[in-house]
Write an enzyme that holds these catalytic residues in place. Structure first.
Site, mmCIF file in Angstrom:
data_model
loop_
_atom_site.group_PDB
_atom_site.id
_atom_site.type_symbol
_atom_site.label_atom_id
_atom_site.label_comp_id
_atom_site.label_asym_id
_atom_site.label_seq_id
_atom_site.Cartn_x
_atom_site.Cartn_y
_atom_site.Cartn_z
ATOM 1 N N LYS A 507 4.086 18.023 8.661
ATOM 2 C CA LYS A 507 4.275 19.101 9.636
ATOM 3 C C LYS A 507 4.903 20.364 9.047
ATOM 4 O O LYS A 507 4.573 21.468 9.460
ATOM 5 C CB LYS A 507 5.138 18.605 10.794
ATOM 6 N N LYS A 578 -4.128 6.706 -4.184
ATOM 7 C CA LYS A 578 -5.258 6.150 -4.929
ATOM 8 C C LYS A 578 -6.591 6.826 -4.624
ATOM 9 O O LYS A 578 -7.604 6.509 -5.250
ATOM 10 C CB LYS A 578 -5.378 4.641 -4.632
ATOM 11 N N VAL A 608 -1.782 1.385 -9.252
ATOM 12 C CA VAL A 608 -2.175 -0.015 -9.432
ATOM 13 C C VAL A 608 -1.031 -0.982 -9.196
ATOM 14 O O VAL A 608 -1.133 -1.897 -8.386
ATOM 15 C CB VAL A 608 -2.779 -0.236 -10.839
ATOM 16 N N ALA A 610 2.516 -0.217 -8.544
ATOM 17 C CA ALA A 610 3.785 0.406 -8.140
ATOM 18 C C ALA A 610 4.541 0.822 -9.398
ATOM 19 O O ALA A 610 4.057 1.656 -10.159
ATOM 20 C CB ALA A 610 4.589 -0.510 -7.239
ATOM 21 N N GLY A 663 7.807 -3.924 5.847
ATOM 22 C CA GLY A 663 7.330 -2.737 5.169
ATOM 23 C C GLY A 663 6.430 -3.000 3.986
ATOM 24 O O GLY A 663 6.141 -2.107 3.191
ATOM 25 N N GLU A 666 0.657 -1.612 5.112
ATOM 26 C CA GLU A 666 0.486 -0.323 5.773
ATOM 27 C C GLU A 666 0.706 -0.513 7.283
ATOM 28 O O GLU A 666 0.661 -1.662 7.790
ATOM 29 C CB GLU A 666 -0.923 0.215 5.526
ATOM 30 N N ASP A 677 -7.989 -1.886 -0.649
ATOM 31 C CA ASP A 677 -6.941 -1.336 -1.505
ATOM 32 C C ASP A 677 -6.974 -1.986 -2.886
ATOM 33 O O ASP A 677 -6.850 -1.311 -3.917
ATOM 34 C CB ASP A 677 -5.571 -1.554 -0.843
ATOM 35 N N LYS A 681 -7.890 -0.523 -6.811
ATOM 36 C CA LYS A 681 -7.048 -0.724 -7.990
ATOM 37 C C LYS A 681 -7.846 -1.274 -9.167
ATOM 38 O O LYS A 681 -7.701 -0.798 -10.298
ATOM 39 C CB LYS A 681 -5.893 -1.667 -7.640
ATOM 40 N N GLY A 796 6.832 -1.954 -2.488
ATOM 41 C CA GLY A 796 8.159 -1.532 -2.068
ATOM 42 C C GLY A 796 8.414 -0.085 -2.447
ATOM 43 O O GLY A 796 7.982 0.393 -3.501
#
Length: 813
Positions: A507, A578, A608, A610, A663, A666, A677, A681, A796
């Protein structure tokens, strides 16, 4: 004798003049001093404006005359006792009346010649020097005022008169030999012809006046008193890290002043250099500062003394096959410019003799083109040469140092630093003395170039990195925390000063050219502008800061779509998004090629694993000549978490919901569970291995029923997981019956890639993979019998942020 010159700010008001007199009072008693004084700050500009307005028939020139009168009368009333006000005001009023008469005459005839403008401009110095002399007298010093027009003789080139040194030196020597005064105050800038017509020595000419006097009387020292503490390694208005230069040679000072250093007027140095008279630049308002001592030689060992720049430059290029092997072209070019009275600042010629390029002030470019095209009209008509090519909107950066010729690699360091920051060099010139390397660049790059070069030559080991961050959610906010936490370590151990210049969420966006302080980015966003990706890109490009990095912490296609704009501007891109690297192969390759072409980094380690060093490990193997034969991997921390907890009597729906609540997935878990996803990768790893695969080439053996995969909403998706509970339990039970565990595996071999659910036994490296960990097995020519394994947390916000952080550091190193 010692000569002291005080600039406009040094006599800008009564308080400043008092400082000047205090400095003079504390000079060595019994000495003799010539004091050269500029006009009060701003007055010369006012006088030029007055004459210009009068010539245009605009009566508001009278208002300027009133302002000049008020300024000087106020100075008198503040500087002197009331008992002598009337006499001083009367003397100044006489000069101002003459000025008013002259301006009225210009108004009547509607014309302002250079001769008349010189006479108008002389009033500033004449009055200010008179007031300084009177103040010294009032303080009890043996002082006199002498009109420089009676001592310095010039030709009649009004506006920039040339000095007749033979006559001038004779008159100055005669005067000072006969004058008994200890303090002689002279107006700077002004001189006269043999017919006693007032001339001026060019803007900044008061420095020149002082040098002329010093050389004529063989002064022991020339002091230039100004409002800065000497010369700096770069313009401090453009380079905040600029450093004072304590000692510098005449030649270095001349080069820097010629190329834009404003502290000293370029012609000043020549007269005193011939006599080896030291010049000491001092600060009127900080007289205890060392300043800069200009003398014959210096003892420094470092190669570069300073960096300077000239703006508003145009390049003229004369080229054509008809020039090759034909003598006289250069002479004719320079003669044409000479006759048009155009000063040449820079010259460079190709060894093939096919072209010659010169740099001039942009204001002269139209006149220059007309003169040169006229001179070579016949050759242009016969197609032997091309019409003069004119390029504008340019600047010159000059790197100056006496010791450069004794240091290898100075040029390489210069060009490398500019190239790494996407600064295009349009022309290069280096003298045979190797004291100056000049480069022509676009005018928009001058601030960036000065900072880049100053960092390269003066600021090691600290390097500034400027970040523009899109996305400040879970990952972005963690990254900002880590940057703050490691700030001191990065500076002390790695020599990196990382600044956050721009931040944006979906925003709002905010920018601070000097950096957004840690902990203030949320407030900055609240007070910022509405986020628009194109505007964000343009602002980053407009700021044009050195070592800039764009950081994408989003999963947005719109953000991924602008990477090419950053890379083409020499701004590195670091991303955990990605989308770009798993888009069409042509786009992926284009981004990689742009990064190489514009010397920018394009880093996406976190795409790929983290924070795991998966891509860097792969890249190191490929660069060292290894060949990838196969890749097996668990690349989804969220899916690994799900299947590690989907054991015993656990409900698949509850496990997925727990993963979302923690968490690990998604907001829409289907993005993870669909396998798309993971497919992205393995596609990226295959591409980094050198295989040009497309997303549709990846076989996705999805385990999700279509009813769940294509449910109209996330709540409907969870309902479908309940509906297919028996299906999921069946997958688990079948694996457990064989003593195996479910893992979502990505595989690449022989140019083919796939993703899907597999049951692996206790002897498989994936069997004991815990929590949200990822694992990658590289089987290569070198690691044929025992695969190279990379294993660790693969999901994470903290570890993803740390991976981005590491990529940012890589861009700088």
């Amino acid at each position: 004798m010692q000569v002291l010159k005080f600039g406009g700010t040094s006599v800008g008001n009564a308080k400043a003049i008092e400082k000047v007199c205090h400095i003079l009072q504390h000079h060595k008693p019994g000495g003799r001093y010539a004091i050269v004084v500029s006009a009060m700050s701003g007055v010369t500009d006012q006088l030029i404006q007055c004459g210009t307005l009068a010539a245009k028939g605009q009566e508001n020139y009278k208002r300027i005359l009133e302002d000049i009168e008020i300024k000087h009368f106020d100075t008198i009333r503040t500087l002197f006792p009331i008992t002598i006000h009337s006499g001083l005001i009367s003397q100044v009023k006489k000069r101002l009346n003459s000025l008013e008469t002259l301006a009225d005459g210009i108004f009547q005839v509607g014309e302002l010649s250079k001769r008349t403008l010189d006479k108008i401009m002389s009033f500033g110095e004449l009055v200010s020097s008179y007031l300084v002399a009177e103040k010294l007298k009032q303080l009890g010093l043996s002082a006199t005022w002498k009109d420089s027009r009676e001592l310095i003789l010039t030709d009649d080139r009004f506006g920039n008169a040339q000095v007749d040194f033979t006559a001038t030196n004779h008159q100055l020597q005669q005067f000072f030999a006969s004058s008994p005064a200890a303090y002689t105050v002279l107006p700077g800038f002004v001189a006269a012809t043999a017919e006693n017509e007032t001339t001026t020595l060019g803007r900044g000419g008061s420095d020149y006046t002082a040098a002329i006097v010093a050389a004529a009387v063989n002064a022991s020292l020339l002091d230039i008193w100004t409002d800065v503490s000497g010369m700096m390694t770069a313009d401090p208005r453009l380079v905040s890290q600029a450093l004072p230069i304590a000692h510098i040679s005449y030649e270095e000072a001349m080069e820097l002043s010629h190329f834009g250093a404003k502290v000293i007027y370029p012609p000043t140095i020549q007269p005193v250099m011939n006599k080896r008279i030291p010049i000491w630049i001092k600060n009127t308002f900080a007289p205890d500062d060392h300043g800069t001592l200009i003398q014959n030689s210096t003892e420094r060992n470092y190669p570069v003394t300073g960096i300077s720049g000239i703006q508003h430059i145009a390049l003229l290029t004369l080229e054509g096959s008809g020039m090759v092997g034909i003598p006289g072209f250069s002479k004719r070019l320079f003669d044409a410019l000479l006759h048009a009275r155009i000063n040449v600042i820079l010259i460079t010629q190709s060894s093939s003799e096919h072209s010659i390029t010169v740099g001039i002030h942009e204001a002269d470019m139209l006149k220059a083109k007309a003169a040169v095209d006229d001179e070579f009209g016949q050759e242009i008509h016969e197609k032997k040469i091309e019409p003069l090519l004119v390029e504008r909107d340019l600047s010159i950066i000059a790197v100056v140092g006496d010791k450069m010729k004794n240091h290898h690699g100075t040029s390489g360091k210069l060009f490398g630093a500019l190239g790494r920051n996407g600064i295009n060099i349009r022309a290069i010139a280096q003298g045979s003395t190797e004291k100056n390397i000049s480069t022509v660049i676009h005018k928009n790059d001058i601030k960036k170039a000065l900072n880049v070069l100053h960092e390269a030559f003066f600021e090691t080991p600290t390097k500034q990195v400027n970040l523009f961050i899109a996305g400040v959610g879970n990952v972005g906010s963690k990254l900002l925390e880590q940057l703050h936490q490691q700030h001191a370590y990065l500076e002390s151990e790695l020599g990196l000063h990382i600044r956050v210049i721009g931040v944006a969420n979906s925003k709002q966006m905010a920018f601070r050219e000097k950096g957004i302080a840690s902990g203030e980015w949320r407030d900055a966003l609240v007070a910022g502008d509405q986020m628009e990706m194109s505007a964000f890109v343009q602002q980053a490009k407009k700021l044009n800061l050195r070592n800039s990095v764009f950081v994408d912490n989003t999963a947005s296609p719109a953000v991924a779509a602008v990477y090419s704009e950053f890379l083409q501007h020499g701004i590195s891109v670091v991303t955990c998004n990605k989308i770009a690297c798993s888009s069409g192969y042509a786009n992926y390759k284009k981004l990689k090629d742009l990064a190489r072409q514009f010397n920018a980094s394009f880093l996406f380690e976190t795409n790929v694993g983290a924070g795991l060093p998966v891509i860097n490990t792969l890249n190191d193997m490929i660069r060292s000549g290894d060949q990838v034969r196969s890749i097996q991997a668990v690349l989804s921390g969220s899916l690994n978490f799900v299947f590690n907890h989907f054991v015993g009597n656990a409900n698949f729906r509850d496990v997925v919901k727990a993963a979302q609540d923690e968490g690990y997935t998604e907001p829409d878990p289907r993005i993870d569970l669909s396998g798309v996803d993971v497919a992205r990768k393995i596609l990226i790893l295959a591409r980094e291995s050198g295989v040009p695969l497309e997303m549709e080439d990846i076989v996705n053996n999805s385990f999700l029923p279509e009813a769940a995969l294509y449910a109209p909403s996330v709540p409907a998706f969870y309902e479908q997981l309940d509906v297919f509970a028996d299906y999921f339990n069946g997958l688990r039970n079948a694996a457990e019956k064989e003593g195996k565990r479910l893992k979502f595996v990505a595989a690449y071999e022989d140019g083919k890639a796939s993703v899907g659910l597999q049951a692996v036994g206790p002897d498989h490296p994936f069997y004991n993979l815990q929590g949200k960990d990822n694992i990658v097995l590289f089987t290569t020519a070198r690691y044929a019998e025992q695969p190279l394994m990379v294993k660790g947390a693969g999901a994470g916000a903290d570890v993803t942020a740390s991976g981005i952080f590491a990529d940012i550091i890589r861009t700088a190193r």
